[in-house]
Design a protein around this motif. Structure first.
Motif, PDB file in Angstrom:
ATOM      1  N   VAL A  83       0.834  -1.197   0.000  1.00 43.96           N
ATOM      2  CA  VAL A  83       0.000   0.000   0.000  1.00 43.96           C
ATOM      3  C   VAL A  83       0.871   1.249   0.000  1.00 43.96           C
ATOM      4  CG1 VAL A  83      -1.782   1.256   1.260  1.00 43.96           C
ATOM      5  CG2 VAL A  83      -1.888  -1.232   1.128  1.00 43.96           C
ATOM      6  N   LEU A  84       2.028   1.156   0.707  1.00 45.07           N
ATOM      7  CA  LEU A  84       2.969   2.279   0.680  1.00 45.07           C
ATOM      8  C   LEU A  84       3.450   2.545  -0.738  1.00 45.07           C
ATOM      9  CD1 LEU A  84       5.206   1.702   3.834  1.00 45.07           C
ATOM     10  CD2 LEU A  84       3.506   3.484   3.475  1.00 45.07           C
ATOM     11  N   THR A  85       3.666   1.459  -1.498  1.00 39.53           N
ATOM     12  CA  THR A  85       4.102   1.625  -2.886  1.00 39.53           C
ATOM     13  C   THR A  85       3.053   2.385  -3.699  1.00 39.53           C
ATOM     14  OG1 THR A  85       5.268  -0.483  -2.696  1.00 39.53           O
ATOM     15  CG2 THR A  85       4.911   0.400  -4.915  1.00 39.53           C
ATOM     16  N   ALA A  86       1.772   2.037  -3.486  1.00 36.99           N
ATOM     17  CA  ALA A  86       0.700   2.748  -4.194  1.00 36.99           C
ATOM     18  C   ALA A  86       0.656   4.222  -3.794  1.00 36.99           C
ATOM     19  CB  ALA A  86      -0.643   2.081  -3.907  1.00 36.99           C
ATOM     20  N   SER A  87       0.865   4.493  -2.510  1.00 38.69           N
ATOM     21  CA  SER A  87       0.851   5.877  -2.048  1.00 38.69           C
ATOM     22  C   SER A  87       2.009   6.664  -2.644  1.00 38.69           C
ATOM     23  CB  SER A  87       0.903   5.918  -0.524  1.00 38.69           C
ATOM     24  OG  SER A  87       0.909   7.247  -0.054  1.00 38.69           O
ATOM     25  N   MET A  88       3.203   6.051  -2.662  1.00 38.05           N
ATOM     26  CA  MET A  88       4.376   6.736  -3.228  1.00 38.05           C
ATOM     27  C   MET A  88       4.223   6.943  -4.735  1.00 38.05           C
ATOM     28  SD  MET A  88       7.456   4.821  -1.189  1.00 38.05           S
ATOM     29  CE  MET A  88       7.560   4.864   0.594  1.00 38.05           C
ATOM     30  N   ALA A  89       3.638   5.953  -5.419  1.00 40.37           N
ATOM     31  CA  ALA A  89       3.471   6.075  -6.868  1.00 40.37           C
ATOM     32  C   ALA A  89       2.502   7.188  -7.234  1.00 40.37           C
ATOM     33  CB  ALA A  89       2.979   4.749  -7.446  1.00 40.37           C
ATOM     34  N   SER A  90       1.582   7.527  -6.324  1.00 45.35           N
ATOM     35  CA  SER A  90       0.610   8.590  -6.623  1.00 45.35           C
ATOM     36  C   SER A  90       1.214   9.983  -6.459  1.00 45.35           C
ATOM     37  CB  SER A  90      -0.607   8.453  -5.703  1.00 45.35           C
ATOM     38  OG  SER A  90      -0.260   8.712  -4.357  1.00 45.35           O
ATOM     39  N   PHE A  91       2.365  10.083  -5.780  1.00 40.59           N
ATOM     40  CA  PHE A  91       2.947  11.406  -5.515  1.00 40.59           C
ATOM     41  C   PHE A  91       3.292  12.154  -6.805  1.00 40.59           C
ATOM     42  CE2 PHE A  91       6.255  14.425  -4.483  1.00 40.59           C
ATOM     43  CZ  PHE A  91       5.790  15.005  -3.310  1.00 40.59           C
ATOM     44  N   PRO A  92       4.081  11.581  -7.732  1.00 36.53           N
ATOM     45  CA  PRO A  92       4.369  12.323  -8.967  1.00 36.53           C
ATOM     46  C   PRO A  92       3.129  12.561  -9.824  1.00 36.53           C
ATOM     47  CG  PRO A  92       5.194  10.077  -9.127  1.00 36.53           C
ATOM     48  CD  PRO A  92       4.788  10.285  -7.708  1.00 36.53           C
ATOM     49  N   LEU A  93       2.160  11.634  -9.745  1.00 33.62           N
ATOM     50  CA  LEU A  93       0.932  11.826 -10.511  1.00 33.62           C
ATOM     51  C   LEU A  93       0.167  13.039 -10.013  1.00 33.62           C
ATOM     52  CD1 LEU A  93      -1.154  10.765 -12.583  1.00 33.62           C
ATOM     53  CD2 LEU A  93      -2.136   9.399 -10.730  1.00 33.62           C
ATOM     54  N   VAL A  94       0.034  13.177  -8.694  1.00 31.02           N
ATOM     55  CA  VAL A  94      -0.675  14.327  -8.132  1.00 31.02           C
ATOM     56  C   VAL A  94       0.099  15.613  -8.409  1.00 31.02           C
ATOM     57  CG1 VAL A  94      -1.588  15.330  -6.015  1.00 31.02           C
ATOM     58  CG2 VAL A  94      -1.729  12.875  -6.368  1.00 31.02           C
ATOM     59  N   TRP A  95       1.425  15.530  -8.359  1.00 32.09           N
ATOM     60  CA  TRP A  95       2.244  16.697  -8.655  1.00 32.09           C
ATOM     61  C   TRP A  95       1.996  17.195 -10.087  1.00 32.09           C
ATOM     62  CZ3 TRP A  95       6.000  19.114  -5.487  1.00 32.09           C
ATOM     63  CH2 TRP A  95       6.755  20.093  -6.110  1.00 32.09           C
ATOM     64  N   THR A 119      -5.325   6.832 -10.120  1.00 28.87           N
ATOM     65  CA  THR A 119      -4.889   6.315  -8.822  1.00 28.87           C
ATOM     66  C   THR A 119      -5.595   5.003  -8.479  1.00 28.87           C
ATOM     67  OG1 THR A 119      -6.534   7.780  -7.790  1.00 28.87           O
ATOM     68  CG2 THR A 119      -4.257   8.547  -7.862  1.00 28.87           C
ATOM     69  N   SER A 120      -6.811   4.836  -8.930  1.00 28.21           N
ATOM     70  CA  SER A 120      -7.502   3.557  -8.700  1.00 28.21           C
ATOM     71  C   SER A 120      -6.784   2.429  -9.432  1.00 28.21           C
ATOM     72  CB  SER A 120      -8.958   3.653  -9.167  1.00 28.21           C
ATOM     73  OG  SER A 120      -9.654   4.659  -8.461  1.00 28.21           O
ATOM     74  N   MET A 121      -6.335   2.691 -10.648  1.00 25.15           N
ATOM     75  CA  MET A 121      -5.569   1.679 -11.377  1.00 25.15           C
ATOM     76  C   MET A 121      -4.234   1.395 -10.697  1.00 25.15           C
ATOM     77  SD  MET A 121      -6.276   2.877 -15.322  1.00 25.15           S
ATOM     78  CE  MET A 121      -7.928   2.929 -15.996  1.00 25.15           C
ATOM     79  N   ILE A 122      -3.580   2.417 -10.181  1.00 26.76           N
ATOM     80  CA  ILE A 122      -2.311   2.220  -9.464  1.00 26.76           C
ATOM     81  C   ILE A 122      -2.528   1.356  -8.229  1.00 26.76           C
ATOM     82  CG2 ILE A 122      -0.533   3.423  -8.134  1.00 26.76           C
ATOM     83  CD1 ILE A 122      -0.740   5.718 -10.083  1.00 26.76           C
ATOM     84  N   ASN A 123      -3.617   1.607  -7.506  1.00 26.24           N
ATOM     85  CA  ASN A 123      -3.908   0.801  -6.321  1.00 26.24           C
ATOM     86  C   ASN A 123      -4.114  -0.667  -6.669  1.00 26.24           C
ATOM     87  OD1 ASN A 123      -3.786   3.166  -4.851  1.00 26.24           O
ATOM     88  ND2 ASN A 123      -6.008   3.429  -4.746  1.00 26.24           N
ATOM     89  N   VAL A 124      -4.801  -0.936  -7.783  1.00 32.63           N
ATOM     90  CA  VAL A 124      -5.029  -2.319  -8.202  1.00 32.63           C
ATOM     91  C   VAL A 124      -3.714  -2.996  -8.553  1.00 32.63           C
ATOM     92  CG1 VAL A 124      -6.095  -3.761  -9.964  1.00 32.63           C
ATOM     93  CG2 VAL A 124      -7.390  -1.881  -8.956  1.00 32.63           C
ATOM     94  N   VAL A 125      -2.863  -2.290  -9.276  1.00 34.73           N
ATOM     95  CA  VAL A 125      -1.565  -2.870  -9.653  1.00 34.73           C
ATOM     96  C   VAL A 125      -0.719  -3.137  -8.423  1.00 34.73           C
ATOM     97  CG1 VAL A 125       0.579  -2.418 -10.902  1.00 34.73           C
ATOM     98  CG2 VAL A 125      -1.613  -1.823 -11.934  1.00 34.73           C
ATOM     99  N   ALA A 126      -0.801  -2.270  -7.413  1.00 33.31           N
ATOM    100  CA  ALA A 126       0.055  -2.414  -6.230  1.00 33.31           C
ATOM    101  C   ALA A 126      -0.312  -3.645  -5.412  1.00 33.31           C
ATOM    102  CB  ALA A 126      -0.038  -1.160  -5.375  1.00 33.31           C
ATOM    103  N   ILE A 127      -1.598  -3.983  -5.319  1.00 37.40           N
ATOM    104  CA  ILE A 127      -2.004  -5.107  -4.463  1.00 37.40           C
ATOM    105  C   ILE A 127      -2.330  -6.345  -5.273  1.00 37.40           C
ATOM    106  CG2 ILE A 127      -2.920  -3.492  -2.763  1.00 37.40           C
ATOM    107  CD1 ILE A 127      -5.714  -4.354  -3.671  1.00 37.40           C
ATOM    108  N   SER A 128      -1.984  -6.362  -6.555  1.00 32.58           N
ATOM    109  CA  SER A 128      -2.377  -7.487  -7.412  1.00 32.58           C
ATOM    110  C   SER A 128      -1.670  -8.787  -7.033  1.00 32.58           C
ATOM    111  CB  SER A 128      -2.070  -7.152  -8.876  1.00 32.58           C
ATOM    112  OG  SER A 128      -0.671  -6.881  -9.039  1.00 32.58           O
ATOM    113  N   ASN A 129      -0.551  -8.755  -6.319  1.00 32.36           N
ATOM    114  CA  ASN A 129       0.197  -9.969  -6.006  1.00 32.36           C
ATOM    115  C   ASN A 129      -0.396 -10.762  -4.861  1.00 32.36           C
ATOM    116  OD1 ASN A 129       2.083  -9.371  -8.009  1.00 32.36           O
ATOM    117  ND2 ASN A 129       3.324  -8.131  -6.595  1.00 32.36           N
ATOM    118  N   HIS A 130      -1.216 -10.142  -4.042  1.00 32.81           N
ATOM    119  CA  HIS A 130      -1.696 -10.867  -2.859  1.00 32.81           C
ATOM    120  C   HIS A 130      -3.182 -10.647  -2.594  1.00 32.81           C
ATOM    121  CE1 HIS A 130      -1.593  -6.954  -0.756  1.00 32.81           C
ATOM    122  NE2 HIS A 130      -0.448  -6.770  -1.403  1.00 32.81           N
TER     123      HIS A 130
END
Length: 512
Positions: A83-95, A119-130
């Protein structure tokens, strides 16, 4: 620097409390601790970051990352670190999105829609492994974003885009008005909605979400997209309250998906409906302003026309009138000094011509600008107009009736209104004398909240299709409409077997 640190600490504390409370509510709603982070907390962070200066972004993100790490350690679920990865990945997008998050509200909503979907797509990609329920993860992220990001924009717009009265002694004189009828109506709808969500039997359970659309539609119709956002928030509370009567163990992913889809669909429908209503109101307000500008311009044109008429009348009176008087004087001198018959005839001719020019000039002066209107006012000018037109010599009886709420009502009328009323009466009386074959004319003036004028005759009348053929009636209508009034004419054509005839000309003008 000190002020920045204080603001950062207070912001970090407030955002941490809000984030954790929303996580608890979301966990109770979706019954999954990891999806709960993607639901309300991520949407709150996205909405606040979009409306916060960039220098405070580190405070917001650090609070979210700290809380996520603490929950991961306390609950012993290391997979939450994704989830931290999803949060960090959204930072440049929001910027990147914040560069275009400006301008009118329609541009802001477009940026909101793009960043929520991404960001919804980023969240799905981030948790897709588990997490196997990727569709629920996407739906949770999308629903939370659609609910909370517009709500953050609504709060920001209310606090920072409105004009606030300063806290002065004059503020005490502003009376606070509560629209209790609206408050009671929407509160009743909200309470009934909760009872419907909780108390309906199982066979009607699928009908309950449709009841959520009623307050959204009403609020959207009354307050635009702002009302739709508030209605959506109330509906989310109703759905969470409805979950209180159901055991968590009995809720399946399908039921959660149904609830989220219902909430998402109603939220989007309400916001779009509210935006459409808001757009229509903006267009109506713009049209109203343009119409007001057109009326103001028309009044200025009428005023300019009368000003030109006044100047021409003054020039005619000062220049031509004096010259005519001088000609007549010289003619009288010739008649007295010279005794030759030719000189006497020339003098008589000069005097006769000067009298004709004088009479013509006097008539032009009266037509251009009635001097009595400036000297004595509208009422006396109308009476003088009746005397000048010599209705009695034509066998026409004219009656004038005045109805005013005060003795000063006529004198308080603007110059544009007075000259317009005078011109309208002048044109109507000329038409009645020339064409109506009437023997009685009535003029009714009512000056109260509005100005009402009724000019009635018992003449031969005319057909309705002939009303606007001439320039006289058409010009009268244009004058009235230029001042924002209404003009109507009712006429009955006299037939051989009927004595009913006449023309009623009705004029309504606002008091300028």
């Amino acid at each position: 620097m000190r002020q920045y640190l204080i603001n950062s600490f207070c912001g970090w504390l407030l955002f941490s409390c809000w984030w954790f409370c929303l996580w608890v509510i979301a966990y109770y709603f979706v019954n999954d601790s990891e999806l709960a982070i993607l639901f309300f907390p991520f949407a709150l962070r996205l909405g606040i970051v979009l409306h916060t200066p960039k220098r405070y972004w580190t405070t917001i993100y650090s609070a979210e990352w700290g809380l996520t790490i603490c929950l991961t350690i306390l609950m012993g679920q290391q997979q939450w670190l994704t989830v931290l990865t999803a949060s960090m990945a959204s930072f440049p997008l929001v910027w990147f999105a914040s560069r275009y998050y400006c301008g009118n509200q329609w541009q802001r909503f477009a940026v909101m829609a793009g960043i929520i979907l991404t960001t919804s797509m980023i969240n799905v990609v981030a948790i897709s492994n588990h997490n196997s329920a990727l569709n629920i993860a996407f739906l949770v992220s999308l629903t939370g974003g659609v609910m909370l990001v517009p709500l953050c924009y609504l709060v920001w717009h209310y606090l920072f885009q409105n004009i606030w009265f300063p806290l002065t002694a004059n503020l005490v004189s502003h009376r606070i008005q509560f629209h209790l009828k609206h408050i009671i109506l929407y509160s009743s709808l909200f309470i009934i909605n909760i009872f419907l969500q909780v108390g309906l039997p199982n066979e009607l359970r699928y009908f309950a979400p449709f009841c959520l659309a009623i307050p959204i539609i009403l609020l959207a119709f009354r307050y635009g997209w702002q009302g739709a956002v508030v209605g959506t928030l109330l509906n989310s509370i109703a759905l969470i309250a409805a979950r209180n009567g159901v055991s968590n163990n009995g809720i399946s992913n399908i039921e959660i998906t149904d609830l989220l889809l219902s909430l998402l669909a109603q939220t989007l429908t309400g916001i779009m409906l509210g935006m459409a209503v808001q757009r229509q109101r903006d267009l109506n307000a713009q049209l109203k302003r343009q119409l007001h500008c057109n009326h103001s311009l028309s009044r200025q044109l009428v005023k300019a026309e009368e000003s030109v008429r006044r100047e021409i009348a003054r020039e005619l009176h000062d220049e031509i009138g004096q010259n005519i008087t001088a000609i007549r004087t010289q003619a009288n001198i010739i008649q007295r000094v010279e005794v030759a018959p030719i000189s006497a005839n020339c003098a008589k001719t000069i005097e006769s011509l000067s009298l004709n020019v004088y009479d013509t000039t006097k008539g032009l002066l009266s037509r251009l600008r009635p001097k009595i209107l400036d000297d004595l006012g509208l009422k006396e000018a109308i009476e003088q107009l009746l005397r000048d037109m010599e209705f009695a010599s034509h066998g026409i009886l004219v009656d004038v009736y005045w109805e005013t709420d005060s003795a000063m009502a006529i004198a308080q009328l603007s110059d544009t209104t007075q000259i317009t009323l005078y011109r309208l009466c002048q044109e109507a009386l000329n038409n009645a004398m020339k064409y109506s074959q009437a023997d009685r004319i009535e003029l009714h003036f009512s000056i109260n909240g509005m100005i009402h004028v009724l000019i009635r005759d018992n003449g031969i009348g005319c057909k309705s299709e002939d009303h606007m053929k001439g320039f006289g009636l058409r010009g009268m209508r244009e004058r009235v409409q230029a001042l924002g009034g209404t003009f109507s004419i009712h006429s009955e054509k006299r037939h051989a077997d009927s004595t009913s005839s006449g023309t009623d000309l009705s004029i309504t003008l606002p008091k300028l």
